[in-house]
Scaffold this motif. Structure first.
Motif, short mmCIF file in Angstrom:
data_model
loop_
_atom_site.label_atom_id
_atom_site.label_comp_id
_atom_site.label_asym_id
_atom_site.label_seq_id
_atom_site.Cartn_x
_atom_site.Cartn_y
_atom_site.Cartn_z
N PRO A 162 0.86 -1.02 0.06
CA PRO A 162 -0.08 0.05 -0.07
C PRO A 162 0.68 1.29 0.14
CG PRO A 162 -0.68 -1.66 1.61
CD PRO A 162 0.57 -2.16 1.05
N GLU A 163 1.92 1.22 0.68
CA GLU A 163 2.73 2.42 0.98
C GLU A 163 3.53 2.79 -0.62
OE1 GLU A 163 2.93 -0.23 2.65
OE2 GLU A 163 2.00 0.44 4.70
N TYR A 164 3.95 1.87 -0.92
CA TYR A 164 4.74 1.93 -2.43
C TYR A 164 3.74 2.71 -3.20
CZ TYR A 164 7.78 1.08 -6.11
OH TYR A 164 8.88 1.32 -7.17
N LEU A 165 2.46 1.94 -3.57
CA LEU A 165 1.69 2.11 -4.68
C LEU A 165 1.24 3.64 -4.42
CD1 LEU A 165 -0.42 -1.09 -5.17
CD2 LEU A 165 1.41 -0.17 -6.83
N LYS A 166 0.77 3.85 -3.31
CA LYS A 166 0.02 5.16 -2.98
C LYS A 166 1.11 6.46 -3.28
CE LYS A 166 -3.22 3.60 0.55
NZ LYS A 166 -3.62 3.60 2.06
N GLU A 167 2.40 6.07 -2.82
CA GLU A 167 3.34 7.09 -2.81
C GLU A 167 3.65 7.48 -4.40
OE1 GLU A 167 6.01 10.33 -2.49
OE2 GLU A 167 4.44 9.35 -1.25
N HIS A 168 3.79 6.30 -5.03
CA HIS A 168 4.03 6.45 -6.51
C HIS A 168 2.92 7.32 -7.17
CE1 HIS A 168 5.37 5.19 -10.43
NE2 HIS A 168 4.14 5.03 -10.91
N PHE A 169 1.92 6.95 -7.09
CA PHE A 169 0.81 7.83 -7.81
C PHE A 169 0.24 8.93 -7.33
CE2 PHE A 169 -0.28 3.22 -8.98
CZ PHE A 169 -0.04 3.38 -10.31
N ARG A 170 0.84 9.31 -6.13
CA ARG A 170 0.54 10.69 -5.58
C ARG A 170 1.70 11.70 -6.27
NH1 ARG A 170 0.49 9.20 -0.51
NH2 ARG A 170 -1.62 9.20 -0.48
N SER A 171 2.96 10.98 -6.32
CA SER A 171 4.08 11.82 -6.88
C SER A 171 4.44 11.79 -8.31
CB SER A 171 5.45 11.47 -6.09
OG SER A 171 5.81 9.90 -6.44
N SER A 172 3.63 10.89 -9.16
CA SER A 172 4.05 10.59 -10.56
C SER A 172 2.58 10.56 -11.36
CB SER A 172 4.98 9.74 -10.75
OG SER A 172 5.35 9.51 -12.03
N ASP A 173 2.62 10.70 -12.49
CA ASP A 173 1.48 10.34 -13.46
C ASP A 173 1.88 9.14 -14.25
OD1 ASP A 173 -0.25 12.16 -12.69
OD2 ASP A 173 0.68 13.84 -13.96
N ASP A 174 3.10 8.68 -14.09
CA ASP A 174 3.60 7.46 -14.91
C ASP A 174 3.21 6.33 -14.62
OD1 ASP A 174 5.33 9.32 -16.30
OD2 ASP A 174 6.96 8.86 -15.32
N ALA A 175 3.05 5.42 -15.64
CA ALA A 175 2.52 4.17 -15.07
C ALA A 175 3.54 3.27 -14.38
CB ALA A 175 2.20 3.13 -16.49
N LEU A 176 3.20 2.32 -13.68
CA LEU A 176 3.91 1.41 -12.83
C LEU A 176 3.89 0.16 -13.54
CD1 LEU A 176 5.68 1.19 -10.19
CD2 LEU A 176 3.67 0.40 -9.05
N ASP A 177 5.18 -0.33 -13.96
CA ASP A 177 5.30 -1.73 -14.48
C ASP A 177 6.04 -2.65 -13.46
OD1 ASP A 177 4.05 -0.81 -16.55
OD2 ASP A 177 6.08 -0.15 -17.75
N VAL A 178 5.40 -3.66 -13.42
CA VAL A 178 5.84 -4.79 -12.24
C VAL A 178 6.33 -6.01 -12.98
CG1 VAL A 178 5.90 -6.10 -10.24
CG2 VAL A 178 4.70 -3.59 -10.47
N THR A 179 7.47 -6.60 -13.29
CA THR A 179 7.82 -7.82 -14.09
C THR A 179 8.01 -9.02 -13.28
OG1 THR A 179 8.46 -6.32 -15.82
CG2 THR A 179 9.11 -8.75 -15.81
N TYR A 180 7.38 -10.21 -13.21
CA TYR A 180 7.75 -11.07 -12.19
C TYR A 180 7.13 -12.51 -13.02
CZ TYR A 180 2.76 -10.72 -11.20
OH TYR A 180 1.47 -10.68 -11.42
N ARG A 181 7.51 -13.67 -12.41
CA ARG A 181 7.08 -15.01 -12.71
C ARG A 181 5.84 -15.33 -12.12
NH1 ARG A 181 13.40 -16.88 -13.02
NH2 ARG A 181 13.05 -15.14 -11.39
#
Length: 606
Positions: A79-98
């Motif tokens: 929650p902390e990471y996602l909320k802070e990312h979108f509060r500070s940036s308009d860029d998309a967030l990409d997460v690559t995993y298996r």
């Protein structure tokens, strides 16, 4: 034309086939709307908590995320990471995993973007997950092949010099002592094979040795660092075991009438590889000397003397910008002039003789009186043996009796058994008039720039340093990378110096570069000198090369302008490489113009 509703339906169907999962999530309320879910996952997600953050953690904890990717997945979906990312940036967030899909772990991309009704008080986000396994594996394979080419020697398939440098850096970064064993090998007679039978036979000779080395030690530990030089680096092995391996390999190649290579090895408990390699290299050259004593027909000098005309041409080409190029043997107090301008030596002066006498005669005949003592002391054997260090020449700027300014530099070539300078290279050149008379006579900065434009044929770059504003501006450039040129435009000098040191100066010379080229030191030096010059080893990135280069940095303060310092840089890699490669390893690499030293007895009067 289709109706808008039909087009929207087609678009949604394409998205549904492309993406495993489509959700609209609310980071503020921890809720989500399930728009599309991969069929195999519907049963798996039963029992997950309804909250989106708890759902994501449950997905990872249930084993659906590959273990090596789990920590990164949980960190970027917290929650902390996602909320802070979108509060500070308009860029998309990409997460690559298996994730577990179709009975295997496959690479997927999770993409989160702000929804159309997003606000900082109501953080709504769209989440999409799609399979990228095929393209990702294809890119990974292409990257693996690229790295294989970059780090592997194309002929022997052993690791190359770049791989060796990375190995040294990895060891140094750990900064922990470990058992390090290094074997240094240098092929015997490769040049003779190339000259007499062609390079194809030379390549077969190299390949044959590489195969023997890899079969004995294992190719994971073997490096080809130059044409005829190889290394074996093994860490974690005991001394007795490593020495036994090295000695058995030595015996295997010494069993023939002409050993294929000279060897040296060492083992230490250290945090760096380089000191162990240096000792191994030293022992290898001792072995090489024994080989040449037993097989004088393989000495390079014997072959190279057949190519005296070619050597003359090489020397002339490398040194065409120098008035005098001279080799001096300090232990014998002798010298030999390799090249000189007809106006730079006394009429009738011999090409060889007693070094101290020539040093005195040159000062008395050519150097103006106020600089004679400075120039004589600089070139004295006592000063050279006391202060000359490898890759750090002694430089002296002085005025001749005819008013011309001259620069002389002395480079260390070989050391004696006590580590003191034994042979040196000396070169001198007239300092470009544009760095002296033309600049002094300039009436304005614009006038100076016009004169400086002519330096392009001699210098790699010309910069103007405004000492009042402490700014540097690039005026003329030949070889600097484009992003450096863009950066150096009325840039604070300290900032430019820090940037250049961090990116391009060899790591072991960064502090020295900063100390010598800071404005405080430059102002101090230029209070009493016409110009000051410094030499530094530069990283391959500056020239987009594969090995270090060498640069000369000259700073000049015009006599009529104490507000401006002229910086001219010059690439001197050729002359340094020629010095190192031609003479660095002592008698076993003697070439035709050095051979006379063996027949030149020390002067009895010295």
């Amino acid at each position: 034309m289709k109706h808008t509703d039909t087009l929207l339906e087609d678009s949604m169907r394409i998205l549904a086939r492309t993406y495993h999962k489509i959700l609209k999530i609310n980071l503020t309320t921890n809720e989500h709307l399930d728009i599309k879910t991969y069929e195999e996952e519907i049963n798996l997600q039963k029992g997950y908590a309804p909250g989106i953050f708890e759902w994501m953690r449950g997905f990872a904890d249930s084993g659906q995320v590959y273990p090596d990717d789990r920590d990164a997945y949980l960190r970027t979906t917290s929650p902390e990471y996602l909320k802070e990312h979108f509060r500070s940036s308009d860029d998309a967030l990409d997460v690559t995993y298996r994730r577990w899909t179709k009975n295997e772990f496959r690479w997927v991309m999770m993409e989160l973007i702000k929804a159309s009704d997003y606000t900082d008080d109501n953080q709504t986000v769209m989440l999409y997950i799609r399979d990228i396994h095929t393209s990702h594996m294809r890119e990974a394979e292409a990257q693996r092949r690229l790295e294989q080419v970059a780090y592997m020697d194309s002929l022997t398939k052993l690791k190359n010099h770049l791989s060796f440098q990375n190995r040294c850096m990895e060891c140094a970064e750990k900064d922990t002592e470990q058992k390090i064993g290094v074997l240094f090998a240098d092929l015997n007679g490769l040049k003779m094979i190339n000259d007499q039978y062609g390079h194809e036979q030379g390549n077969q000779y190299i390949l044959s040795f590489a195969q023997k080395l890899a079969e004995h030690f294992g190719d994971a530990y073997c490096y080809r660092i130059s044409g005829d030089e190889f290394l074996v680096i093994i860490t974690g092995m005991g001394k007795d075991h490593f020495y036994a391996l090295a000695e058995s390999f030595d015996q295997s190649i010494k069993g023939t009438s002409v050993p294929i290579a000279a060897l040296g090895w060492d083992w230490e408990v250290l945090s760096r590889i380089e000191p162990v390699m240096a000792t191994a290299e030293h022992r290898m050259y001792a072995d090489k000397e024994r080989f040449h004593l037993a097989h004088p027909e393989y000495q390079r000098g014997a072959v190279e003397r057949e190519y005296k005309d070619e050597m003359d041409f090489l020397i002339h080409t490398l040194t065409e910008s120098y008035e005098v190029l001279l080799i001096a043997d300090l232990t014998r107090n002798s010298y030999r002039i390799l090249r000189h301008d007809p106006t730079s030596v006394r009429i009738g002066e011999a090409d060889e003789g007693v070094y101290t006498i020539r040093n005195d005669n040159f000062c008395n005949d050519y150097v103006s009186e106020e600089y004679q003592e400075l120039r004589r002391d600089m070139g004295s054997i006592e000063n050279l043996r006391r202060t000359l260090k490898r890759n750090k020449p002694i430089i002296c700027d002085y005025r001749l009796k005819n008013g011309q300014w001259r620069e002389s530099a002395l480079w260390l070539m070989t050391e004696d058994e006590d580590g003191l300078p034994a042979k040196i290279m000396y070169y001198s050149q007239n300092i470009d008039p544009l760095m002296t008379n033309a600049i002094v006579s300039a009436n304005s900065v614009n006038r100076e720039l016009n004169f400086l434009a002519g330096l392009r044929e001699t210098y790699s770059s010309i910069c103007i340093i405004d000492t009042l504003r402490d700014e540097i501006t690039l005026h003329e450039n030949i070889t600097l990378p484009e992003h450096v040129c863009d950066f150096m435009n009325h840039t604070p000098y300290d900032e430019a110096q820090e940037f250049f040191a961090r990116c391009y100066v060899a790591e072991d010379q960064i502090e020295e570069f900063k100390a010598e080229t800071n404005l405080l030191n430059l102002r101090k030096q230029l209070q009493t000198k016409k110009a000051v010059s410094y030499f530094y080893r530069l990283r391959p990135e500056l020239r987009k090369g594969i090995s270090d280069s060498y640069g000369k940095f000259s700073f000049c303060l015009p006599e009529e302008d104490n507000k401006t310092i002229i910086l001219a840089t010059k690439d001197i890699t050729d002359i340094v490489r020629w010095t190192q490669n031609g003479f660095h390893h002592g008698e076993n690499q003697t070439s035709w113009h050095e051979s006379s030293y063996r027949n030149m007895a020390p002067d009895k009067g010295e």
